[in-house]
Design a protein around this motif. Structure first.
Motif, short mmCIF file in Angstrom:
data_model
loop_
_atom_site.label_atom_id
_atom_site.label_comp_id
_atom_site.label_asym_id
_atom_site.label_seq_id
_atom_site.Cartn_x
_atom_site.Cartn_y
_atom_site.Cartn_z
N ARG A 5 0.84 -1.20 0.00
CA ARG A 5 0.00 0.00 0.00
C ARG A 5 0.88 1.26 0.00
O ARG A 5 1.97 1.26 0.54
CB ARG A 5 -0.93 0.00 1.21
N TYR A 6 0.36 2.33 -0.56
CA TYR A 6 1.12 3.53 -0.84
C TYR A 6 0.98 4.60 0.25
O TYR A 6 -0.12 4.80 0.79
CB TYR A 6 0.67 4.16 -2.17
N PHE A 7 2.07 5.30 0.52
CA PHE A 7 2.01 6.47 1.40
C PHE A 7 1.21 7.56 0.68
O PHE A 7 1.40 7.80 -0.52
CB PHE A 7 3.41 7.04 1.66
N TYR A 8 0.34 8.27 1.41
CA TYR A 8 -0.36 9.40 0.81
C TYR A 8 -0.87 10.35 1.90
O TYR A 8 -0.99 9.98 3.06
CB TYR A 8 -1.54 8.92 -0.05
N PHE A 9 -1.15 11.58 1.49
CA PHE A 9 -1.79 12.57 2.36
C PHE A 9 -3.27 12.65 2.00
O PHE A 9 -3.63 12.68 0.81
CB PHE A 9 -1.16 13.96 2.18
N ASP A 10 -4.12 12.71 3.01
CA ASP A 10 -5.55 12.88 2.80
C ASP A 10 -5.84 14.38 2.79
O ASP A 10 -6.04 14.99 3.84
CB ASP A 10 -6.35 12.18 3.91
N ILE A 11 -5.82 14.99 1.62
CA ILE A 11 -5.94 16.44 1.53
C ILE A 11 -7.31 16.95 1.96
O ILE A 11 -7.47 18.14 2.26
CB ILE A 11 -5.63 16.94 0.10
N ASP A 12 -8.30 16.08 1.98
CA ASP A 12 -9.65 16.48 2.41
C ASP A 12 -9.91 16.10 3.87
O ASP A 12 -11.01 16.34 4.38
CB ASP A 12 -10.71 15.82 1.52
N GLY A 13 -8.91 15.51 4.51
CA GLY A 13 -9.10 15.06 5.89
C GLY A 13 -8.85 16.16 6.91
O GLY A 13 -8.49 17.29 6.57
N GLU A 14 -9.02 15.81 8.16
CA GLU A 14 -8.87 16.77 9.25
C GLU A 14 -7.47 16.75 9.85
O GLU A 14 -7.15 17.59 10.69
CB GLU A 14 -9.90 16.48 10.35
N THR A 15 -6.65 15.80 9.44
CA THR A 15 -5.30 15.69 10.00
C THR A 15 -4.26 15.77 8.88
O THR A 15 -4.59 15.65 7.70
CB THR A 15 -5.10 14.37 10.76
N ASN A 16 -3.01 15.97 9.28
CA ASN A 16 -1.90 16.03 8.33
C ASN A 16 -1.07 14.76 8.37
O ASN A 16 0.11 14.77 8.04
CB ASN A 16 -1.01 17.25 8.64
N ASP A 17 -1.68 13.65 8.81
CA ASP A 17 -0.98 12.38 8.90
C ASP A 17 -0.61 11.86 7.51
O ASP A 17 -1.20 12.24 6.49
CB ASP A 17 -1.86 11.33 9.59
N ILE A 18 0.36 10.95 7.48
CA ILE A 18 0.64 10.18 6.28
C ILE A 18 -0.08 8.84 6.41
O ILE A 18 0.18 8.07 7.33
CB ILE A 18 2.15 9.94 6.09
N PHE A 19 -1.00 8.59 5.48
CA PHE A 19 -1.76 7.35 5.48
C PHE A 19 -1.15 6.36 4.49
O PHE A 19 -0.28 6.72 3.69
CB PHE A 19 -3.22 7.63 5.08
N ILE A 20 -1.59 5.12 4.56
CA ILE A 20 -1.19 4.13 3.57
C ILE A 20 -2.46 3.52 2.99
O ILE A 20 -3.36 3.10 3.71
CB ILE A 20 -0.28 3.03 4.17
N GLY A 21 -2.55 3.52 1.65
CA GLY A 21 -3.76 3.04 0.99
C GLY A 21 -3.45 2.23 -0.25
O GLY A 21 -2.33 2.23 -0.76
N LYS A 22 -4.45 1.57 -0.78
CA LYS A 22 -4.27 0.64 -1.90
C LYS A 22 -4.05 1.36 -3.23
O LYS A 22 -3.36 0.86 -4.11
CB LYS A 22 -5.48 -0.28 -2.01
N ALA A 23 -4.64 2.54 -3.40
CA ALA A 23 -4.60 3.23 -4.69
C ALA A 23 -3.30 4.04 -4.84
O ALA A 23 -2.78 4.58 -3.86
CB ALA A 23 -5.80 4.14 -4.84
N VAL A 24 -2.81 4.13 -6.08
CA VAL A 24 -1.69 5.02 -6.36
C VAL A 24 -2.15 6.45 -6.11
O VAL A 24 -3.18 6.88 -6.65
CB VAL A 24 -1.21 4.86 -7.82
#
Length: 297
Positions: free
Chosen positions: A216-235
């Motif tokens: 799974r890929y590192f990504y930022f959730d630009i629409d989220g409430e936090t500035n965490d780095i998430f990991i998700g299935k999509a590029v």
């Protein structure tokens, strides 16, 4: 007993509640109030300060709501405006005589150089601290470098006796981990861990290097409430990507794609760090980006 002289505040009465005497910097103050903007007379304020030799003589503070201004008593044209977020650090160092208005102005100029450069490096390849290229799919850990690393050579032999070679590699070091808790069913996110690591890898797509964990890929959730780095299935889309920057000592730091704010790690507990973009003024000025060392597994 506080032996430091109090600093003099001149506070707009309409914003007096914002002063909030809740810390040592504010408790050790002399406060006088004025009613409106028309009552701000810096020369008069300076004379008042000079008439009170038992308070800090070199500077005074003018406060209107969340806006603050440090003023030099002997030259009121020499002033420095700052926000409530910087209040404690600026006021305390001025009161202690360990900083000046000039030093904060110079600090403003240096801030530009502390921000990340958004340009991409053509033909970017992920490399370890020895400069060796990390091929796609090769497992590695991400060690967080901080001051405690300076004490690694002072380890107690009794504490390390009996540890395996692998355990010794990770002992008394800080690592990027994956927090799989408290996510309400959403994608997991990165955190700081002590003595424990997760494995990572990279994948290059269209000349872009993506960091991954467990496919799974590192990504930022630009629409989220936090500035965490998430990991998700999509590029990740362009505005979600994590950008990698090399440091002078061949380690890496992270930002958003084309961003200038570095990812930081704030250790909220001795064994847990919050990892994410940190654009607080105090972090940009006096904090340090999270520096990572790539350790092959």
């Amino acid at each position: 007993m506080n032996e430091q002289k109090p600093i003099h505040y001149f506070v707009c009465s309409k914003g007096s509640d914002s002063l909030g005497l809740t810390n040592a910097t504010e408790d050790n103050t002399i406060v006088e109030y004025f009613d409106s903007e028309e009552d701000v007379d810096l020369a008069k304020f300076a004379d008042i300060v000079k008439s009170k030799p038992n308070c800090v003589q070199k500077h005074f503070i003018v406060n209107k709501g969340d806006d603050y201004c440090a003023v030099e008593t002997d030259s009121v044209k020499n002033s420095y405006v700052f926000s409530v977020r910087l209040k404690y650090r600026i006021v305390s160092t001025l009161a202690a005589g360990t900083a000046t208005i000039e030093s904060f102005i110079e600090e403003d100029k240096r801030l530009e150089n502390k921000l990340a450069k958004p340009e991409r490096q053509p033909g970017f390849k992920l490399r370890d601290a020895d400069g060796e290229i990390i091929p796609d799919g090769i497992k590695f850990a991400l060690q967080i470098l901080r001051d405690r690393e300076e004490d690694e050579n002072d380890e107690d032999e009794d504490e390390t006796e009996g540890l395996s070679k692998e355990e010794l590699l990770y002992y008394n070091k800080d690592w990027i981990g994956v927090n799989s808790f408290m996510n309400d069913g959403k994608d997991h996110f990165l955190c700081g861990n002590v003595d424990y690591h997760n494995s990572f890898e990279c994948e290059t797509i269209d000349d872009i290097v993506y960091l991954k964990h467990d496919g799974r890929y590192f990504y930022f959730d630009i629409d989220g409430e936090t500035n965490d780095i998430f990991i998700g299935k999509a590029v990740p889309a362009k505005d979600q990507r994590v950008q990698i920057h090399y440091t002078d000592d061949s380690n890496i730091c992270l930002t958003g794609w084309g961003g200038r704010i570095y990812v930081a790690c704030e250790w909220v507990k001795c064994s847990y760090g919050v990892v994410g973009l940190d654009n607080r003024e105090e972090q940009l000025r006096w904090g340090s980006p999270m520096k990572l060392r790539i350790v092959r597994l």
